[in-house]
Design a protein around this motif. Structure first.
Motif, PDB file in Angstrom:
ATOM      1  N   ARG A  45       0.855  -1.179   0.000  1.00 51.00           N
ATOM      2  CA  ARG A  45       0.000   0.000   0.000  1.00 51.00           C
ATOM      3  C   ARG A  45       0.898   1.238   0.000  1.00 51.00           C
ATOM      4  NH1 ARG A  45      -5.103   0.140   3.998  1.00 51.00           N
ATOM      5  NH2 ARG A  45      -5.174  -1.926   3.054  1.00 51.00           N
ATOM      6  N   GLU A  46       0.612   2.167  -0.907  1.00 50.22           N
ATOM      7  CA  GLU A  46       1.483   3.330  -1.051  1.00 50.22           C
ATOM      8  C   GLU A  46       0.724   4.641  -0.883  1.00 50.22           C
ATOM      9  OE1 GLU A  46       3.199   3.437  -4.978  1.00 50.22           O
ATOM     10  OE2 GLU A  46       1.272   3.773  -5.957  1.00 50.22           O
ATOM     11  N   PHE A  47       1.460   5.628  -0.421  1.00 50.85           N
ATOM     12  CA  PHE A  47       0.899   6.956  -0.220  1.00 50.85           C
ATOM     13  C   PHE A  47       0.572   7.608  -1.559  1.00 50.85           C
ATOM     14  CE2 PHE A  47       0.281  11.085   1.484  1.00 50.85           C
ATOM     15  CZ  PHE A  47       0.939  11.973   0.655  1.00 50.85           C
ATOM     16  N   VAL A  48      -0.563   8.328  -1.604  1.00 50.58           N
ATOM     17  CA  VAL A  48      -0.964   9.050  -2.809  1.00 50.58           C
ATOM     18  C   VAL A  48      -1.008  10.562  -2.549  1.00 50.58           C
ATOM     19  CG1 VAL A  48      -2.820   9.429  -4.478  1.00 50.58           C
ATOM     20  CG2 VAL A  48      -2.293   7.105  -3.701  1.00 50.58           C
ATOM     21  N   ALA A  49      -1.777  10.970  -1.517  1.00 47.21           N
ATOM     22  CA  ALA A  49      -1.946  12.394  -1.264  1.00 47.21           C
ATOM     23  C   ALA A  49      -2.397  12.610   0.170  1.00 47.21           C
ATOM     24  CB  ALA A  49      -2.970  12.996  -2.222  1.00 47.21           C
ATOM     25  N   ALA A  50      -2.108  13.802   0.706  1.00 44.98           N
ATOM     26  CA  ALA A  50      -2.533  14.141   2.056  1.00 44.98           C
ATOM     27  C   ALA A  50      -2.901  15.616   2.129  1.00 44.98           C
ATOM     28  CB  ALA A  50      -1.420  13.837   3.060  1.00 44.98           C
ATOM     29  N   ILE A  51      -3.717  15.953   3.129  1.00 46.69           N
ATOM     30  CA  ILE A  51      -4.186  17.328   3.291  1.00 46.69           C
ATOM     31  C   ILE A  51      -4.323  17.636   4.771  1.00 46.69           C
ATOM     32  CG2 ILE A  51      -6.630  16.638   3.149  1.00 46.69           C
ATOM     33  CD1 ILE A  51      -7.105  19.243   1.539  1.00 46.69           C
ATOM     34  N   THR A  52      -4.033  18.877   5.154  1.00 42.12           N
ATOM     35  CA  THR A  52      -4.202  19.299   6.538  1.00 42.12           C
ATOM     36  C   THR A  52      -5.676  19.560   6.840  1.00 42.12           C
ATOM     37  OG1 THR A  52      -3.798  21.580   5.838  1.00 42.12           O
ATOM     38  CG2 THR A  52      -1.918  20.336   6.700  1.00 42.12           C
ATOM     39  N   TRP A  53      -5.990  19.741   8.110  1.00 40.93           N
ATOM     40  CA  TRP A  53      -7.380  19.971   8.513  1.00 40.93           C
ATOM     41  C   TRP A  53      -7.960  21.205   7.825  1.00 40.93           C
ATOM     42  CZ3 TRP A  53      -9.700  24.116  11.104  1.00 40.93           C
ATOM     43  CH2 TRP A  53     -11.021  23.905  11.470  1.00 40.93           C
ATOM     44  N   SER A  54      -7.177  22.257   7.739  1.00 44.04           N
ATOM     45  CA  SER A  54      -7.671  23.490   7.136  1.00 44.04           C
ATOM     46  C   SER A  54      -7.746  23.402   5.614  1.00 44.04           C
ATOM     47  CB  SER A  54      -6.753  24.657   7.500  1.00 44.04           C
ATOM     48  OG  SER A  54      -5.488  24.499   6.888  1.00 44.04           O
ATOM     49  N   GLY A  55      -7.053  22.418   5.056  1.00 46.59           N
ATOM     50  CA  GLY A  55      -6.983  22.330   3.597  1.00 46.59           C
ATOM     51  C   GLY A  55      -5.938  23.248   3.007  1.00 46.59           C
ATOM     52  N   GLY A  56      -5.212  23.962   3.855  1.00 47.89           N
ATOM     53  CA  GLY A  56      -4.245  24.922   3.369  1.00 47.89           C
ATOM     54  C   GLY A  56      -2.963  24.315   2.848  1.00 47.89           C
ATOM     55  N   SER A  57      -2.690  23.097   3.270  1.00 44.22           N
ATOM     56  CA  SER A  57      -1.474  22.426   2.807  1.00 44.22           C
ATOM     57  C   SER A  57      -1.814  21.045   2.284  1.00 44.22           C
ATOM     58  CB  SER A  57      -0.465  22.299   3.946  1.00 44.22           C
ATOM     59  OG  SER A  57       0.005  23.561   4.343  1.00 44.22           O
ATOM     60  N   THR A  58      -1.186  20.685   1.185  1.00 48.10           N
ATOM     61  CA  THR A  58      -1.362  19.375   0.591  1.00 48.10           C
ATOM     62  C   THR A  58      -0.006  18.812   0.206  1.00 48.10           C
ATOM     63  OG1 THR A  58      -1.676  20.350  -1.604  1.00 48.10           O
ATOM     64  CG2 THR A  58      -3.661  19.899  -0.324  1.00 48.10           C
ATOM     65  N   TYR A  59       0.021  17.504   0.020  1.00 48.63           N
ATOM     66  CA  TYR A  59       1.268  16.841  -0.366  1.00 48.63           C
ATOM     67  C   TYR A  59       0.914  15.656  -1.242  1.00 48.63           C
ATOM     68  CZ  TYR A  59       6.025  15.091  -0.001  1.00 48.63           C
ATOM     69  OH  TYR A  59       7.297  14.687  -0.286  1.00 48.63           O
ATOM     70  N   TYR A  60       1.719  15.440  -2.288  1.00 51.06           N
ATOM     71  CA  TYR A  60       1.415  14.390  -3.253  1.00 51.06           C
ATOM     72  C   TYR A  60       2.623  13.500  -3.516  1.00 51.06           C
ATOM     73  CZ  TYR A  60      -2.609  17.350  -4.309  1.00 51.06           C
ATOM     74  OH  TYR A  60      -3.762  18.087  -4.223  1.00 51.06           O
ATOM     75  N   ALA A  61       2.339  12.259  -3.826  1.00 51.05           N
ATOM     76  CA  ALA A  61       3.377  11.375  -4.339  1.00 51.05           C
ATOM     77  C   ALA A  61       3.802  11.885  -5.715  1.00 51.05           C
ATOM     78  CB  ALA A  61       2.862   9.948  -4.440  1.00 51.05           C
ATOM     79  N   ASP A  62       5.067  11.699  -6.051  1.00 49.69           N
ATOM     80  CA  ASP A  62       5.566  12.172  -7.337  1.00 49.69           C
ATOM     81  C   ASP A  62       4.793  11.571  -8.507  1.00 49.69           C
ATOM     82  OD1 ASP A  62       9.085  12.307  -6.343  1.00 49.69           O
ATOM     83  OD2 ASP A  62       7.450  13.769  -6.114  1.00 49.69           O
ATOM     84  N   SER A  63       4.335  10.349  -8.333  1.00 52.73           N
ATOM     85  CA  SER A  63       3.668   9.639  -9.431  1.00 52.73           C
ATOM     86  C   SER A  63       2.318  10.246  -9.801  1.00 52.73           C
ATOM     87  CB  SER A  63       3.481   8.166  -9.065  1.00 52.73           C
ATOM     88  OG  SER A  63       2.727   8.046  -7.870  1.00 52.73           O
ATOM     89  N   VAL A  64       1.723  11.038  -8.910  1.00 52.94           N
ATOM     90  CA  VAL A  64       0.405  11.610  -9.199  1.00 52.94           C
ATOM     91  C   VAL A  64       0.411  13.131  -9.228  1.00 52.94           C
ATOM     92  CG1 VAL A  64      -0.662   9.616  -8.089  1.00 52.94           C
ATOM     93  CG2 VAL A  64      -0.401  11.742  -6.788  1.00 52.94           C
TER      94      VAL A  64
END
Length: 124
Positions: A45-64
């Motif tokens: 199982r691999e990480f795809v994307a994440a977001i903070t509670w406020s939605g102000g910060s996000t992070y993505y895997a390079d592949s997506v």
């Protein structure tokens, strides 16, 4: 306890789009990082994307990066994953996850709650 239920998966042709939703229910849910992971047959199982509670910060895997967008609507207790320009290698079961202790999390063991998953199949 928090329950997460994903929806929106399906079969799509390469180049197409899908929007996944993750609805949270149970006890009051706030100040959590939320994320999407995926697992293809025979793979970890691999990480795809994440977001903070406020939605102000996000992070993505390079592949997506540049193709997928994570967002959340806290009023609806829902997290979304908009997936564009889908490729056959995006085929997997997609899981929504919630973390209590982290503002933004990318590792599986940082997450406390998991949904049951929704299948995404991209045909070539």
């Amino acid at each position: 306890q928090v329950q997460l239920v994903e929806s929106g998966g399906g079969l799509v042709q390469a180049g197409g789009s899908l929007r996944l939703s993750c609805a949270a229910s149970g006890r009051t849910w706030s100040s959590n990082a939320m994320g999407w992971f995926r697992q293809a047959p025979g793979k970890e199982r691999e990480f795809v994307a994440a977001i903070t509670w406020s939605g102000g910060s996000t992070y993505y895997a390079d592949s997506v990066k540049g193709r997928f967008t994570i967002s959340r609507d806290n009023a609806k207790n829902t997290v979304y994953l908009q997936m564009n320009s889908l490729k056959p290698e995006d085929t997997a079961v997609y899981y929504c996850a919630g973390a209590e202790l982290y503002d933004l999390a990318t590792a599986r063991d940082e997450y406390d709650y998991w949904g049951q998953g929704t299948q995404v199949t991209v045909s070539s």
